[in-house]
Design an enzyme around this catalytic site. Sequence first.
Site, short mmCIF file in Angstrom:
data_model
loop_
_atom_site.label_atom_id
_atom_site.label_comp_id
_atom_site.label_asym_id
_atom_site.label_seq_id
_atom_site.Cartn_x
_atom_site.Cartn_y
_atom_site.Cartn_z
N LYS A 241 0.70 -1.07 -0.04
CA LYS A 241 0.03 -0.04 -0.06
C LYS A 241 0.85 1.29 -0.08
O LYS A 241 0.84 2.20 -1.01
CB LYS A 241 -0.99 0.07 1.26
CG LYS A 241 -1.76 1.11 1.48
CD LYS A 241 -2.84 0.97 2.67
CE LYS A 241 -3.48 2.20 2.63
NZ LYS A 241 -4.48 2.19 3.88
N LYS B 157 7.80 -0.78 12.05
CA LYS B 157 8.44 -0.23 10.89
C LYS B 157 9.63 0.57 11.18
O LYS B 157 10.47 0.87 10.36
CB LYS B 157 7.36 0.36 9.93
CG LYS B 157 6.50 -0.48 9.32
CD LYS B 157 5.43 -0.06 8.32
CE LYS B 157 4.60 -0.76 7.69
NZ LYS B 157 3.72 -0.61 6.78
N GLU C 200 -4.76 -6.94 15.31
CA GLU C 200 -4.18 -5.63 14.90
C GLU C 200 -5.41 -4.66 15.00
O GLU C 200 -5.17 -3.33 15.00
CB GLU C 200 -3.78 -5.71 13.40
CG GLU C 200 -2.56 -4.59 12.87
CD GLU C 200 -2.07 -5.10 11.86
OE1 GLU C 200 -1.18 -5.90 11.86
OE2 GLU C 200 -2.44 -4.48 10.68
N GLU D 2 10.64 -4.61 4.44
CA GLU D 2 10.80 -6.11 3.95
C GLU D 2 10.40 -6.17 2.67
O GLU D 2 11.26 -6.91 1.76
CB GLU D 2 9.77 -6.94 4.83
CG GLU D 2 10.12 -6.83 6.50
CD GLU D 2 9.42 -6.00 7.10
OE1 GLU D 2 9.18 -4.93 6.76
OE2 GLU D 2 9.14 -6.08 8.48
N GLY E 93 -4.84 -1.96 5.36
CA GLY E 93 -4.09 -3.20 5.03
C GLY E 93 -4.90 -4.45 5.07
O GLY E 93 -4.97 -5.33 4.19
N ARG E 94 -5.25 -4.60 6.20
CA ARG E 94 -5.89 -6.11 6.70
C ARG E 94 -7.09 -6.15 6.00
O ARG E 94 -7.84 -7.05 6.26
CB ARG E 94 -5.87 -6.39 8.01
CG ARG E 94 -6.50 -5.21 9.03
CD ARG E 94 -6.11 -5.16 10.40
NE ARG E 94 -6.52 -4.13 11.22
CZ ARG E 94 -5.97 -2.98 11.26
NH1 ARG E 94 -4.80 -2.59 10.51
NH2 ARG E 94 -6.38 -2.06 12.25
N HIS F 289 -4.89 -33.38 18.00
CA HIS F 289 -3.85 -34.05 18.49
C HIS F 289 -2.81 -33.38 18.96
O HIS F 289 -1.65 -33.77 19.22
CB HIS F 289 -3.24 -35.05 17.19
CG HIS F 289 -4.38 -36.02 16.59
ND1 HIS F 289 -4.40 -37.43 17.11
CD2 HIS F 289 -5.21 -35.63 15.89
CE1 HIS F 289 -5.20 -37.89 16.49
NE2 HIS F 289 -6.15 -36.97 15.70
C1 G6Q Z 1 -2.61 -3.70 8.11
C2 G6Q Z 1 -1.17 -3.47 8.30
C3 G6Q Z 1 -0.10 -3.98 8.02
C4 G6Q Z 1 0.36 -3.59 6.56
C5 G6Q Z 1 1.87 -3.91 6.30
C6 G6Q Z 1 2.15 -3.99 4.68
O1 G6Q Z 1 -3.33 -3.53 8.37
O2 G6Q Z 1 -1.11 -1.89 8.11
O3 G6Q Z 1 -0.28 -5.01 8.25
O4 G6Q Z 1 -0.68 -4.33 5.67
O5 G6Q Z 1 2.40 -3.28 7.20
O6 G6Q Z 1 2.24 -2.38 4.65
P1 G6Q Z 1 2.50 -2.20 3.06
O7 G6Q Z 1 1.13 -2.67 2.23
O8 G6Q Z 1 2.37 -0.58 2.97
O9 G6Q Z 1 3.50 -2.95 2.59
#
Ligand code: G6Q
Length: 549
Positions: A206, A512, A353, A212, A267-268, A384
């Site tokens: 996003k 981050k 989150e 990463e 994001g989520r 199990h």
């Molecule tokens: C989700 C969070 C987080 C995000 C990641 C990746 O709600 O904000 O999990 O999706 O940190 O972020 P980017 O999509 O910006 O790389």
Amino acid sequence: MRDLRKLSEWQALQSHYHEIESLQMRDMFAQDKNRFDTFSASACGILLDYSKNRITSETFDLLLALARKIDITKEAKRMFAGERINATEDRSVLHTALRMPDSKSLLVDGEDVVKQVHAVARHAAQFVDKVRDGVWTGYTGKRIESVVNIGIGGSDLGPLMVCEALKPWQHEDLEFHFVSNVDGSHISEALAKINAETTLFIVASKTFTTQETLANAQTARQWFLDSGADNSAIAKHFVAVSTNEKAVSEFGIDTDNMFRFWDWVGGRYSLWSSIGLSIRLCIGNDNFDAMLHGAHEMDEHFVQTEYQHNLPVVLALLGVWYGNFFNARSYVIAPYDQYLHRFPAYLQQLDMESNGKSVQMDGSAVDYKTGAVLWGEPGTNGQHAFFQLIHQGTDLIPADFITAAKSQNPVGAHHKMLLANCIAQTEALMKGKTLSEVQAELRAGGSTNEETDALAPHKVFSGNRPTNTLLCEEITPRVLGALIALYEHKVFVQGKIWGLNSYDQWGVELGKQLAATVLQELNSGAPGAHDSSTSNLMSYCIDRFSKAT
Ligand code: G6Q
């Protein structure tokens, strides 16, 4: 500041809890033959059986009164209408707009977001058809055979979970890899399995600033160039999904190959947007649309249905009942469906989150428990392993059992065995086994009185352990869409009850930033001023770096 614990509805629940705390579900079932009819509801292809919960009709009425007090539907309508309910980021929260049909419109700040959503979806759909039909080829003219989604958190967990869940719908000539971890092993393992000429990399971020993801994308690009391709070939093999056009362009991806979305998609909550590009490639546009349709049906169910039949509201209220009154601190998700094996991990992010917060919207601290620790694994595997603790441990751990009557792979007697286990577990958790039942069983098996006395306490199950069962006919794209939206709205309802902003994630933002200083010092080989633990851990690594070279 709203003082939740002072609400008369909350206090009524608190007194009621003391009255019913010792009631046994097995007795409630024995006394009321219609308990299932009273405490079950269906919508969007999902049957929710919540009769195996420690509730009476009075409990349920009191929980519904709390929902009415919070006015969940009014709050949901504010979200659906695009009000900036994510106040700390000054944003609307409009994942529901991503699944609205194009016959609808939704004006936010003078723009019709539904039109925007469908324009971008058409762009993605055209690209997806070209790749799936072999019209979009790699730089040597070969069709794409591997798709690598590079993203993390919300840009990974949703797409990965859905691609796994809907594997039976996967394009037979395409294979999928998801790379999220900055641990070089993750990208290395994926690169070892693919051919540069036939691979499409989706860089999904996003913000397009996530360390990463950018590190993995750089490594993938270098690997691609090292394989013999030149820079001009990148456009055929790297596409981006982002809201940040400038950063995508700076990375070297042609913005014609960028699929957009908007800051009002968290994001989520983003798998419904262009972040779902890998899902579209995997299951095709029609199945992706069916998933959107299922989610939209759940959205409508959520805002239109009275609370007692409203699946997200019911699930949310039961979660509050155990978390805040029984002090249950964790919650299990047990999908009895191997394809849903990433569903608990996906829900972990969605729930923890969103509601892992301890201040209310106005910044005042809460004085009650909020989001639970959510965990789980597919059944029957969990049986199990950790189910022991759910059956006989000291904690009360409510659980959601999720399964389908029909299997995607009807092999022999497997599916009936799976279903039998799922249903039997919920029955056993509810009924338990009393001391006298255990003693009778042992004696019938020939144990002496002495042996019976020694063994019986270990074989007692207290029971009265609550479960919900979410049962559908078959996990199709449409049902999966509804199931995911159901949990999204459950999280919303709980966030509203607890007074939280479920849509920011400052804890993630902290992560981050945190590594930057340590990384710089690891690179320079000289730890700065830290506590002795941090310094010594860094020194240990720096020492080993030098020995390795
Ligand atoms: C989700 C969070 C987080 C995000 C990641 C990746 O709600 O904000 O999990 O999706 O940190 O972020 P980017 O999509 O910006 O790389």
